[in-house]
Design a protein around this motif. Structure first.
Motif, PDB file in Angstrom:
ATOM      1  N   HIS C  18       0.828  -1.205   0.000  1.00  0.00           N
ATOM      2  CA  HIS C  18       0.000   0.000   0.000  1.00  0.00           C
ATOM      3  C   HIS C  18       0.865   1.259   0.000  1.00  0.00           C
ATOM      4  O   HIS C  18       0.572   2.228  -0.709  1.00  0.00           O
ATOM      5  CB  HIS C  18      -0.951  -0.002   1.205  1.00  0.00           C
ATOM      6  CG  HIS C  18      -1.896   1.147   1.213  1.00  0.00           C
ATOM      7  ND1 HIS C  18      -1.892   2.097   2.195  1.00  0.00           N
ATOM      8  CD2 HIS C  18      -2.855   1.519   0.324  1.00  0.00           C
ATOM      9  CE1 HIS C  18      -2.819   3.002   1.921  1.00  0.00           C
ATOM     10  NE2 HIS C  18      -3.426   2.682   0.799  1.00  0.00           N
ATOM     11  N   TYR C  21       2.036   1.785  -3.366  1.00  0.00           N
ATOM     12  CA  TYR C  21       0.957   2.334  -4.188  1.00  0.00           C
ATOM     13  C   TYR C  21       0.811   3.843  -3.983  1.00  0.00           C
ATOM     14  O   TYR C  21       0.654   4.607  -4.950  1.00  0.00           O
ATOM     15  CB  TYR C  21      -0.354   1.607  -3.867  1.00  0.00           C
ATOM     16  CG  TYR C  21      -1.558   2.249  -4.500  1.00  0.00           C
ATOM     17  CD1 TYR C  21      -1.752   2.186  -5.883  1.00  0.00           C
ATOM     18  CD2 TYR C  21      -2.481   2.963  -3.738  1.00  0.00           C
ATOM     19  CE1 TYR C  21      -2.840   2.807  -6.479  1.00  0.00           C
ATOM     20  CE2 TYR C  21      -3.562   3.588  -4.322  1.00  0.00           C
ATOM     21  CZ  TYR C  21      -3.736   3.507  -5.694  1.00  0.00           C
ATOM     22  OH  TYR C  21      -4.804   4.137  -6.287  1.00  0.00           O
ATOM     23  N   LEU C  22       0.886   4.293  -2.721  1.00  0.00           N
ATOM     24  CA  LEU C  22       0.765   5.735  -2.447  1.00  0.00           C
ATOM     25  C   LEU C  22       1.930   6.515  -3.083  1.00  0.00           C
ATOM     26  O   LEU C  22       1.734   7.610  -3.622  1.00  0.00           O
ATOM     27  CB  LEU C  22       0.717   5.998  -0.936  1.00  0.00           C
ATOM     28  CG  LEU C  22      -0.517   5.483  -0.188  1.00  0.00           C
ATOM     29  CD1 LEU C  22      -0.470   5.921   1.275  1.00  0.00           C
ATOM     30  CD2 LEU C  22      -1.818   5.976  -0.836  1.00  0.00           C
ATOM     31  N   CYS C  25       1.114   7.005  -6.559  1.00  0.00           N
ATOM     32  CA  CYS C  25       0.110   8.069  -6.743  1.00  0.00           C
ATOM     33  C   CYS C  25       0.780   9.447  -6.769  1.00  0.00           C
ATOM     34  O   CYS C  25       0.347  10.343  -7.514  1.00  0.00           O
ATOM     35  CB  CYS C  25      -0.929   8.038  -5.622  1.00  0.00           C
ATOM     36  SG  CYS C  25      -1.984   6.588  -5.670  1.00  0.00           S
ATOM     37  N   GLN C  91      -5.904   5.099   3.206  1.00  0.00           N
ATOM     38  CA  GLN C  91      -6.354   5.389   1.847  1.00  0.00           C
ATOM     39  C   GLN C  91      -7.418   6.494   1.877  1.00  0.00           C
ATOM     40  O   GLN C  91      -7.390   7.414   1.047  1.00  0.00           O
ATOM     41  CB  GLN C  91      -6.891   4.117   1.198  1.00  0.00           C
ATOM     42  CG  GLN C  91      -7.190   4.267  -0.291  1.00  0.00           C
ATOM     43  CD  GLN C  91      -5.964   4.621  -1.101  1.00  0.00           C
ATOM     44  OE1 GLN C  91      -4.908   4.006  -0.962  1.00  0.00           O
ATOM     45  NE2 GLN C  91      -6.056   5.648  -1.956  1.00  0.00           N
ATOM     46  N   ASN C  95      -6.950   9.984  -0.035  1.00  0.00           N
ATOM     47  CA  ASN C  95      -7.954  10.442  -1.010  1.00  0.00           C
ATOM     48  C   ASN C  95      -8.563  11.774  -0.575  1.00  0.00           C
ATOM     49  O   ASN C  95      -8.754  12.671  -1.408  1.00  0.00           O
ATOM     50  CB  ASN C  95      -9.085   9.412  -1.136  1.00  0.00           C
ATOM     51  CG  ASN C  95      -8.628   8.140  -1.819  1.00  0.00           C
ATOM     52  OD1 ASN C  95      -7.564   8.116  -2.445  1.00  0.00           O
ATOM     53  ND2 ASN C  95      -9.402   7.084  -1.689  1.00  0.00           N
TER      54      ASN C  95
END
Lengths: 146, 146, 146
Positions: C18, C21-22, C25, C91, C95
């Motif tokens: 995770h 993944y961030l 982003c 998350q 977001n």
């Protein structure tokens, strides 16, 4: 595992709570100087507080790794004690840095000294383990029972 | 535990020392360009050096976690070897980034490749363990002894 | 060890993926707003995205430490579940922060709540272990079998 490294785990938990406390201090400094996220610039005191925390974040994982290696391969009690001194040194560093960049130095040097001791004892412990396990050379016997 | 994951612990210690070394390089860059803490802006070379280190800090814990999961559930020796390549790739990345933003890319892609391999082997290892333990499905046997 | 804390290790691996993944982003946000490394300033949305990731990095190790202490000394399944909620809350936080600084708050408070629960259960578990092991005081028996 739980029962085996309880002192290392207790110091690790304490260090995690301490990091949470330092993050909280940065939040309070934001309120005091009215710096809204995501801004990270502002009055000199806020910028020093912010950077003090960042530097603690940078050094936290290298610290934890050497704490554990030293505790597993050298001496758990000594490593845990070193960990407690490290946490206190971090607080000294943080408090000093908030007042001026120069005042961060005593805490910084104490932090560095503890980290070097944990690293060196961990490295000696692992080296001893490798030599003993794979080359049948026992450093402790060679040094103390010659 | 100490005796069991000695290769993972040795690579972890090495990576912690390497992170300490990179922090030291940022300190030298501060001296070279006369950037006093808490400032983090200045000549382009200093800013690249600072950011290179920050990116290494960001990626350090995700690396250590995948190193350990891969080492525990797939193969300790391969994971440790991956860890050594990762550390070397980080140094490549750092050295490259100091010279120009574009030169960080070879080290970055090598770092990413090792991280993906450690993540994938770790995920396969854990999945295999779960299937074997809870559903009595043995992937290795299905693949190699059909 | 591998077989013993498999749920904690699985959640740790998931959290590492995770974090990867961030980071990805943030890279996409760089492309979207044409912010070339090493720059970390630009349009407000990019700066919020960058800071959201930085805050996740800061909190990641304190989270992992409390996850493990809680899992080892209190209850592995509950800690692993807390870990999954923490990742989801991160998350949410990320977001929300991308859209506005105010929208980071729901995810932030959920993250904080999980972290406090993991810390408290970990601290209770370690305290219980110490009292039982060194002072022969069994908290559980005192509370439930008086």
């Amino acid at each position: 595992m739980a029962a085996d490294q309880v002192f290392l785990l207790a110091v690790s938990l304490l260090s995690a709570l301490h990091m949470g406390y330092l993050a909280h201090c940065v939040g309070r400094s934001r309120l005091k100087h009215s710096i809204l996220p995501p801004a990270v610039t502002g009055p000199a005191e806020f910028e020093r507080t912010f950077r003090a925390h960042q530097n603690c974040v940078e050094g936290y994982l290298p610290f934890l790794v050497t704490l554990w290696v030293s505790g597993l391969f050298f001496h758990e009690g000594l490593a845990a004690l070193g960990g407690l001194v490290f946490i206190a040194a971090r607080q000294m560093y943080f408090n000093g840095y908030v007042t001026s960049a120069k005042n961060r130095l005593p805490g910084f040097y104490l932090t560095l000294a503890v980290w070097i001791i944990l690293s060196a004892t961990g490295a000696i412990g692992i080296l001893h383990h490798f030599l003993d396990e794979y080359l049948d050379i026992n450093l402790r016997k060679m040094l103390f029972k010659s």
